[in-house]
Write a protein that holds these residues in place. Structure first.
Motif, PDB file in Angstrom:
ATOM      1  N   GLY A   1     -50.233 101.989  -1.649  1.00 45.09           N
ATOM      2  CA  GLY A   1     -51.260 100.946  -1.541  1.00 45.09           C
ATOM      3  C   GLY A   1     -51.266 100.335  -0.158  1.00 45.09           C
ATOM      4  N   ASN A   2     -52.104 100.880   0.697  1.00 46.97           N
ATOM      5  CA  ASN A   2     -52.101 100.446   2.104  1.00 46.97           C
ATOM      6  C   ASN A   2     -53.464  99.964   2.583  1.00 46.97           C
ATOM      7  OD1 ASN A   2     -49.341 101.123   2.638  1.00 46.97           O
ATOM      8  ND2 ASN A   2     -49.969 103.277   2.512  1.00 46.97           N
ATOM      9  N   ALA A   3     -54.391  99.696   1.655  1.00 53.94           N
ATOM     10  CA  ALA A   3     -55.769  99.411   2.055  1.00 53.94           C
ATOM     11  C   ALA A   3     -55.887  98.178   2.945  1.00 53.94           C
ATOM     12  CB  ALA A   3     -56.639  99.230   0.804  1.00 53.94           C
ATOM     13  N   LEU A   4     -54.999  97.229   2.748  1.00 57.02           N
ATOM     14  CA  LEU A   4     -55.149  95.946   3.451  1.00 57.02           C
ATOM     15  C   LEU A   4     -54.187  95.789   4.622  1.00 57.02           C
ATOM     16  CD1 LEU A   4     -55.529  93.749   0.241  1.00 57.02           C
ATOM     17  CD2 LEU A   4     -57.343  94.668   1.707  1.00 57.02           C
TER      18      LEU A   4
ATOM     19  N   ALA B   1     -64.454  96.115  -1.411  1.00 59.89           N
ATOM     20  CA  ALA B   1     -65.287  96.566  -0.283  1.00 59.89           C
ATOM     21  C   ALA B   1     -65.415  95.458   0.760  1.00 59.89           C
ATOM     22  CB  ALA B   1     -66.664  96.991  -0.791  1.00 59.89           C
ATOM     23  N   LEU B   2     -65.570  94.224   0.287  1.00 60.21           N
ATOM     24  CA  LEU B   2     -65.652  93.098   1.230  1.00 60.21           C
ATOM     25  C   LEU B   2     -64.361  92.975   2.048  1.00 60.21           C
ATOM     26  CD1 LEU B   2     -67.417  90.242  -0.779  1.00 60.21           C
ATOM     27  CD2 LEU B   2     -68.163  91.210   1.409  1.00 60.21           C
ATOM     28  N   LEU B   3     -63.231  93.110   1.371  1.00 59.34           N
ATOM     29  CA  LEU B   3     -61.953  93.010   2.081  1.00 59.34           C
ATOM     30  C   LEU B   3     -61.847  94.079   3.162  1.00 59.34           C
ATOM     31  CD1 LEU B   3     -59.482  92.315  -0.874  1.00 59.34           C
ATOM     32  CD2 LEU B   3     -60.193  90.706   0.900  1.00 59.34           C
ATOM     33  N   LEU B   4     -62.232  95.301   2.809  1.00 58.79           N
ATOM     34  CA  LEU B   4     -62.117  96.400   3.778  1.00 58.79           C
ATOM     35  C   LEU B   4     -62.977  96.162   5.009  1.00 58.79           C
ATOM     36  CD1 LEU B   4     -62.108  99.524   1.416  1.00 58.79           C
ATOM     37  CD2 LEU B   4     -60.165  98.453   2.574  1.00 58.79           C
TER      38      LEU B   4
ATOM     39  N   LEU C   1     -63.887  86.789   6.663  1.00 53.92           N
ATOM     40  CA  LEU C   1     -64.370  86.674   5.278  1.00 53.92           C
ATOM     41  C   LEU C   1     -63.777  85.404   4.685  1.00 53.92           C
ATOM     42  CD1 LEU C   1     -65.708  87.810   2.684  1.00 53.92           C
ATOM     43  CD2 LEU C   1     -63.540  89.001   2.230  1.00 53.92           C
ATOM     44  N   ILE C   2     -64.639  84.497   4.236  1.00 54.12           N
ATOM     45  CA  ILE C   2     -64.145  83.291   3.580  1.00 54.12           C
ATOM     46  C   ILE C   2     -64.259  83.481   2.076  1.00 54.12           C
ATOM     47  CG2 ILE C   2     -64.443  80.812   3.289  1.00 54.12           C
ATOM     48  CD1 ILE C   2     -65.472  80.643   6.090  1.00 54.12           C
TER      49      ILE C   2
ATOM     50  N   ALA D   1     -73.438  78.946   8.664  1.00 56.86           N
ATOM     51  CA  ALA D   1     -74.320  79.001   9.835  1.00 56.86           C
ATOM     52  C   ALA D   1     -73.705  79.791  10.993  1.00 56.86           C
ATOM     53  CB  ALA D   1     -74.638  77.575  10.293  1.00 56.86           C
ATOM     54  N   ILE D   2     -72.508  80.311  10.815  1.00 54.91           N
ATOM     55  CA  ILE D   2     -71.842  80.995  11.939  1.00 54.91           C
ATOM     56  C   ILE D   2     -72.021  82.507  11.821  1.00 54.91           C
ATOM     57  CG2 ILE D   2     -69.653  81.414  13.114  1.00 54.91           C
ATOM     58  CD1 ILE D   2     -68.697  78.708  12.199  1.00 54.91           C
ATOM     59  N   GLU D   3     -72.513  83.080  12.884  1.00 59.86           N
ATOM     60  CA  GLU D   3     -72.698  84.531  12.924  1.00 59.86           C
ATOM     61  C   GLU D   3     -71.335  85.229  12.892  1.00 59.86           C
ATOM     62  OE1 GLU D   3     -74.671  85.827  16.496  1.00 59.86           O
ATOM     63  OE2 GLU D   3     -74.141  87.886  15.968  1.00 59.86           O
ATOM     64  N   GLY D   4     -71.239  86.269  12.110  1.00 55.43           N
ATOM     65  CA  GLY D   4     -69.984  87.018  12.056  1.00 55.43           C
ATOM     66  C   GLY D   4     -69.018  86.481  11.009  1.00 55.43           C
ATOM     67  N   VAL D   5     -69.432  85.436  10.281  1.00 57.68           N
ATOM     68  CA  VAL D   5     -68.588  84.892   9.212  1.00 57.68           C
ATOM     69  C   VAL D   5     -69.289  85.158   7.876  1.00 57.68           C
ATOM     70  CG1 VAL D   5     -67.624  82.781   8.203  1.00 57.68           C
ATOM     71  CG2 VAL D   5     -67.588  83.101  10.682  1.00 57.68           C
ATOM     72  N   THR D   6     -68.588  85.800   6.958  1.00 56.46           N
ATOM     73  CA  THR D   6     -69.138  86.059   5.626  1.00 56.46           C
ATOM     74  C   THR D   6     -68.548  85.047   4.652  1.00 56.46           C
ATOM     75  OG1 THR D   6     -69.125  88.427   6.131  1.00 56.46           O
ATOM     76  CG2 THR D   6     -69.398  87.815   3.809  1.00 56.46           C
ATOM     77  N   VAL D   7     -69.410  84.324   3.946  1.00 53.25           N
ATOM     78  CA  VAL D   7     -68.929  83.381   2.930  1.00 53.25           C
ATOM     79  C   VAL D   7     -69.110  84.008   1.556  1.00 53.25           C
ATOM     80  CG1 VAL D   7     -69.244  81.109   1.880  1.00 53.25           C
ATOM     81  CG2 VAL D   7     -69.471  81.367   4.362  1.00 53.25           C
ATOM     82  N   ASN D   8     -68.010  84.132   0.837  1.00 55.94           N
ATOM     83  CA  ASN D   8     -68.035  84.681  -0.514  1.00 55.94           C
ATOM     84  C   ASN D   8     -67.663  83.539  -1.469  1.00 55.94           C
ATOM     85  OD1 ASN D   8     -68.066  86.498  -2.661  1.00 55.94           O
ATOM     86  ND2 ASN D   8     -66.005  87.262  -2.257  1.00 55.94           N
ATOM     87  N   ASP D   9     -68.687  82.936  -2.071  1.00 56.63           N
ATOM     88  CA  ASP D   9     -68.488  81.767  -2.939  1.00 56.63           C
ATOM     89  C   ASP D   9     -68.168  82.264  -4.344  1.00 56.63           C
ATOM     90  OD1 ASP D   9     -68.760  79.561  -4.595  1.00 56.63           O
ATOM     91  OD2 ASP D   9     -70.458  78.722  -3.483  1.00 56.63           O
TER      92      ASP D   9
END
Ligand code: FMN
Length: 200
Positions: free
Chosen positions: A94-97, A53-56, A5-6, A28-36
């Motif tokens: 707090g252990n989610a991450l 949710a994105l972090l998880l 996750l970027i 353009a890379i599969e498996g990489v999520t860009v969060n601008d």
């Protein structure tokens, strides 16, 4: 395959010379999520549930941004303040991450020599990033040595294209677990390990 996750923070992408090129590679890379973040939240109203949710959903979180005033652009601070909640990201319950990896991927206008004791900027990159490193550790994650693209003020178009190509290969290597992350522990920056990987 690691899920990347970027978290991307650049407030003026239309003026960017470097990140504009980098982020296009990442998209353009599969498996990489860009969060601008600036595109998603131009009014700074961060959707905490969406961000959590994105972090998880990801294993490796990349904090990608230009260095601004020896720190991050403002939205990344807002993001930390709102998303990393007590009882979720840190604290006794707090252990989610827990166990996720975090990598800072930053550009600096100043050159590498400026970021040394006795240099123009007086502090090393690792020292300047200490609040982020410690925040990551408080949230039970592992903070990797940062990958730094130094000296953007002096980069011409060819140098930017080379940096973008290296960045693409770095993301692929991280995604495919081809970097010995245990071996880089304690290095001030990730750059030498990446150079070795890309030359080898
Ligand atoms: C508001 C602002 C603050 C900046 N602060 C720093 C700084 O503290 N250290 C540094 O080396 N460069 C600094 N710079 C330069 C940026 O880091 C540099 O322009 C950026 O890495 C280039 O990436 P870009 O072409 O994608 O914008 C600053 C630039 C701006 C606009």
């Amino acid at each position: 395959m690691a899920r990347l996750l970027i978290l991307f923070a650049h407030p003026a992408l239309e003026k960017s010379r470097v990140h504009r090129r980098l982020i296009r590679e990442a998209q353009a890379i599969e498996g990489v999520t860009v969060n601008d973040l600036y595109e998603e939240y131009p009014d700074f109203q961060i959707n905490v549930q969406r961000e959590q949710a994105l972090l998880l959903d990801h294993d490796l979180i990349v904090l990608q941004h230009p260095m601004f005033w020896y720190s991050t652009p403002a939205i990344l601070k807002q993001w930390q303040d709102l998303v990393l909640e007590h009882g979720w990201a840190y604290g006794s319950r707090g252990n989610a991450l827990r166990g996720k990896l975090v990598l800072s991927l930053i550009t600096t206008g100043g050159g590498e020599a400026a970021y040394q004791h006795g240099g123009f900027n007086r502090y090393t990159i690792a020292e300047l990033l200490a609040p982020i490193a410690q925040t990551v550790r408080l949230c039970k994650m592992e903070y990797l040595p940062p990958y730094v693209i130094f000296g953007t003020h002096r980069m011409d178009e060819d140098a930017i294209a080379m940096a973008a190509a290296r960045y693409r290969r770095l993301l692929l290597a991280l995604r495919d677990d081809r970097i010995d992350l245990a071996g880089v522990n304690g290095s001030p920056v990730l750059n030498p390990a990446v150079a070795m990987l890309l030359e080898g």
